[in-house]
Design an enzyme around this catalytic site. Structure first.
Site, PDB file in Angstrom:
ATOM      1  N   HIS A  29      60.755  49.888  39.092  1.00  0.00           N
ATOM      2  CA  HIS A  29      60.826  49.813  40.443  1.00  0.00           C
ATOM      3  C   HIS A  29      59.424  49.463  41.118  1.00  0.00           C
ATOM      4  O   HIS A  29      58.931  49.714  42.235  1.00  0.00           O
ATOM      5  CB  HIS A  29      60.926  51.943  40.765  1.00  0.00           C
ATOM      6  CG  HIS A  29      61.098  52.465  39.529  1.00  0.00           C
ATOM      7  ND1 HIS A  29      61.712  53.707  39.104  1.00  0.00           N
ATOM      8  CD2 HIS A  29      62.198  52.208  38.824  1.00  0.00           C
ATOM      9  CE1 HIS A  29      62.750  54.105  38.372  1.00  0.00           C
ATOM     10  NE2 HIS A  29      63.414  52.672  37.684  1.00  0.00           N
ATOM     11  N   LEU A  30      60.120  48.120  40.902  1.00  0.00           N
ATOM     12  CA  LEU A  30      59.264  46.984  42.321  1.00  0.00           C
ATOM     13  C   LEU A  30      59.382  47.667  43.773  1.00  0.00           C
ATOM     14  O   LEU A  30      61.294  47.159  43.361  1.00  0.00           O
ATOM     15  CB  LEU A  30      59.300  46.037  41.569  1.00  0.00           C
ATOM     16  CG  LEU A  30      58.298  46.308  40.627  1.00  0.00           C
ATOM     17  CD1 LEU A  30      58.601  44.571  39.511  1.00  0.00           C
ATOM     18  CD2 LEU A  30      57.363  45.952  41.025  1.00  0.00           C
TER      19      LEU A  30
END
Lengths: 229, 588
Positions: free
Chosen positions: B517-518
């Site tokens: 989850h960037l």
């Protein structure tokens, strides 16, 4: 247990190695023709490397009262087969330089070495280090001494020149676990020994009826090829 | 190559949604995916796909780093080094992108997080935010996005328990989340079953006065047909979600839930192994003329188009903007420029609870999206004043299926090998419950994305460089969350606990998996001086370029990002269909 495939294969290995070791040691690769079974004949590892690998695997996951260990589960064969994959050639990794091998560990792998390199250099260094301190190579030590040597590798107390001992050890241990726990299609986990040890059901892959039950799952593991444990 | 109306770069969730919406609007759409074709058959065929070594360990579905990766450094004065092996995050590759190998936790968003800076300043005062923290508002409200969350859930076939629908509470004592915002409709499917480990977590949390709820899951709890006519089968908890192709058509993916419908459209073309090098701009750099890509044969191909959608993975979108000269690159020294600004991640803490033989967690039973969570410490659901940090975490047992090579946690002090290790894995594997505090991550002036000065990809182009490290705020938050979660874990009555939490001074560790989850780098906003794209995900600088994806988030959420990515993509598509096509030009 003459029917146990691991015992059979060990016997075969001994027969074969007695004949073939000198040729192998010279060539650094297995001879053709003599070996009774492809399973038992390493294609990547030389005879001395193979002896190290088998001995180390037998200590990392030993056979004991709980059941077979890495050697009996075919882990050395698994690792030998892995050496022929793109992974072992470093082809799954970004391998363009410049390389900064002494970078902080949080930045991950920064060496130019592939897994094949790590094994080739690491086993030579490991046997060299052991020879210096114990007067024999690793495979010839007794189990307690072997455990002490492996601890020295794991902690990095042993200094190797070309590949850090701790990195070599971590790769070896990781691959040994992989061979013990992956589907037998990859050459290890013979007899589903790893899965039976822990209660992993393998490729059953349908637990609809067990989700909400607080009980031990009763069915034995099954492999991709339908082998049952 | 013949001109097309729309060219889409990257065929994951955002690309597939855009392709569906824009072909429905009558536009000819060419989607370019740099990875291979992938689908349930053959890539997810049973039983071949149930192979931990091939998929999760040798990382079959993830980005091929040998051709292109990122570089990473912790601070502005450091030299970045390449992310040579996959570790902390696992971007996808091929048709479906990360949407093919994801788990399926399918949240909306906490409305507070869409206007995070305004909310904190209003409740806690302007001085509460630490120096250098650059969080900001998305520029879009929950109410504006609600219809798109609703529709995305229908497309994904999401299973869950509503708390309130059109203002009526329906989910009290049934597994609804009292902190969840109101909904226009219930979930399309009821929540999945609750595994033993999740039940125990929920019971312990309730005993402590917290509010356990069913995780919203894009793993179908029953048979389902979505609005596009695509069908899903009931998830059987096989445990092969994260890192695998679902063999059972149960986990939502672009491949299962959108592509079968798109294939019916003569307006749609999907080209695989088409690696986009850059967006081509007009001489005045105010419009894009199309993209240039390298095809499967290695030839450079120009694809002219009227509209360009950048819907690759978060950091690829940012890199393409930088390589193409779209917008001004962000400079952390001056704070000027927008492309690369506000790069953020997720801030995790994990606890393993080890039980004796009578608790059967059976962790091989799993579904990627299922579980029980609490939101009592998420978003701003508690008073941050005394806590002294910004950000929140949902906490949960999300048993996605634990495999033996990657997944056997052991109590502290157990050796990593030998008979003692063997004894411990035999004792604990089926009796271990894993739980996470899935923390939001704030954005800071010096966490950002830029082009690397040294390292290059297989095409000779600069890699993207990440500058990222944990700040005291992050450590304070995650340690607070770990303590709250430890209390829940203790209430479950385990034999031993193992707490994985960062310490002050710890640096970002690229080697062990955290989440994929960037966020940020091409963020949306209301002010073109502090955002790369406007509230419709349209480039401020090049009006026919739209950039959907988590790259648009100004900071990391407590929740998983895919639900918001999908809703924002539908929101953007609506603006394109209803306003941009009639009058191409800036929408804000």
């Amino acid at each position: 247990m003459p029917d146990d495939p691991s015992f059979t294969s060990r016997r075969r290995f001994l027969q074969w190695s007695a004949v073939a070791v000198p040729a192998l040691a010279a060539a650094g690769a297995p001879a053709s023709g003599q070996a009774p079974s492809a399973d038992d004949r390493p294609t990547f590892f030389s005879a001395s490397e193979w002896a190290f690998l088998r001995a180390a695997a037998a200590r990392l996951i030993p056979a004991d009262a709980l059941g077979p260990g890495a050697l009996e589960a075919g882990v050395p064969e698994f690792i030998d087969r892995q050496m022929a994959t793109p992974w072992a050639e470093g082809r799954l990794w970004y391998m363009q330089g410049p390389f900064v091998p002494d970078a902080p560990p949080t930045l991950g792998w920064q060496m130019r070495l592939t897994p094949r390199d790590v094994y080739r250099l690491g086993i030579a260094a490991a046997d060299g280090w052991t020879q210096d301190r114990h007067g024999r190579v690793f495979a010839e030590l007794d189990p307690a001494a072997q455990d002490g040597v492996l601890q020295a590798f794991e902690s990095g107390k042993a200094r190797f020149e070309q590949v850090p001992a701790a990195i070599f050890f971590a790769m070896l241990l990781g691959n040994v676990r992989e061979g013990f726990f992956s589907d037998p299609v990859h050459g290890g986990n013979r007899g589903l020994a790893g899965w039976k040890l822990i209660g992993f059901p393998g490729a059953r892959a349908d637990f609809m009826d067990w989700v909400e039950r607080d009980v031990a799952y009763p069915l034995p593991p099954v492999s991709l090829s339908g082998q049952r444990g | 190559m013949n001109k097309t109306d729309v060219v889409i770069v990257g065929f994951g969730w955002a690309g597939a949604i855009m392709a569906k919406e824009l072909t429905e609007a009558g536009l000819r759409v060419v989607a370019l995916e740099r990875g291979p074709a992938r689908d349930t058959q053959p890539d997810g065929a049973y039983p071949k796909v149930l192979d931990e070594l091939t998929y999760n360990i040798r990382k079959k579905l993830f980005q091929d780093l040998s051709r292109e990766t990122v570089t990473i450094r912790h601070g502005l004065d450091d030299t970045a080094l390449p992310y040579r092996q996959l570790g902390a995050f696992l971007p996808g590759d091929g048709v479906g992108g990360a949407g093919l190998h994801w788990s399926g936790v399918h949240f909306r968003v906490d409305p507070v997080e869409l206007r995070l800076r305004s909310h904190y300043e209003e409740r806690y005062g302007k001085g509460f935010l630490p120096d250098g923290m650059t969080i900001q508002d998305f520029g879009v409200s929950y109410e504006e996005l609600e219809p798109h969350f609703d529709f995305a859930e229908k497309v994904f076939g999401t299973s869950g328990t509503a708390w309130s629908v059109k203002g009526q509470v329906v989910g009290a004592d049934k597994g609804g989340n009292p902190f969840a915002p109101d909904r226009s409709n219930d979930f399309p499917l009821p929540a999945q079953m609750r595994p033993i480990s999740a039940q125990r977590f929920g019971k312990a949390a309730a005993e402590l006065g917290y509010h356990p709820y069913d995780l919203p899951s894009a793993n179908a709890s029953g048979p389902y047909s979505n609005p596009y006519g695509c069908q899903m089968g009931p998830c059987n908890f096989c445990g092969y979600c994260s890192g695998y192709v679902c063999y059972n058509y149960s986990k939502a993916s672009p491949n299962v839930n959108i592509l079968p419908a798109l294939r019916q459209s003569p307006l749609f073309a999907l080209r695989t192994q088409a690696h986009v090098l850059q967006v081509d701009l007009s001489a005045d750099r105010r419009t894009a003329t199309g993209v240039t890509y390298v095809d499967a044969q290695g030839r450079e191909v120009a694809q002219p188009a009227d509209i360009v959608i950048l819907s690759a993975f978060q950091f690829h979108n940012v890199r393409l903007m930088l390589l193409s000269g779209i917008g001004e690159p962000y400079d952390p020294a001056s704070g000027q420029g927008t492309v690369g600004r506000n790069f953020a991640y997720q801030n995790m803490a994990t606890i393993k609870a080890f039980f004796s033989g009578e608790v059967h967690a059976n962790p091989f039973i799993g579904a990627g999206g299922n579980g029980i969570a609490i939101d009592d410490f998420n978003a701003d659901n508690f008073d941050h004043g005394p806590a002294g940090f910004v950000g929140g975490s949902p906490m949960w047992v999300n048993q996605a299926g634990v495999k033996p090579i990657s997944g056997i946690a052991l109590p502290e002090g157990v050796p990593g090998w030998g008979s003692a290790w063997k004894q411990a894995v035999a004792e604990y594997y089926t009796h271990t419950v894993s739980m996470d505090a899935h923390g939001a991550h704030m954005s800071y002036r010096d966490n950002y994305l830029s082009l690397d000065p040294t390292y290059r990809d297989a095409y000779g182009r600069p890699l993207l460089r990440m500058t990222l490290d944990w700040k005291d705020n992050d450590i304070r938050m995650t340690r607070f969350m770990a303590e709250k979660m430890r209390a829940v874990a203790q209430a479950m009555g385990p034999k031993a606990l193992r707490v994985y939490v960062k310490n002050f001074g710890d640096h970002f560790d690229t080697t062990s998996y955290q989440t994929t989850h960037l966020n940020g780098g091409a963020i949306m906003g209301a002010d073109r001086r502090t955002s790369a794209i406007n509230r419709y995900l349209q480039s401020w600088d090049v009006h026919n370029v739209f950039v959907p994806g988590a790259s648009a988030f100004p900071q990391g959420l407590g929740y998983n990002p895919t639900g918001l990515v999908a809703a924002l993509t539908y929101w953007s598509a609506k603006a394109i269909r209803e306003r941009y096509l009639a009058k191409p030009g800036p929408l804000a």
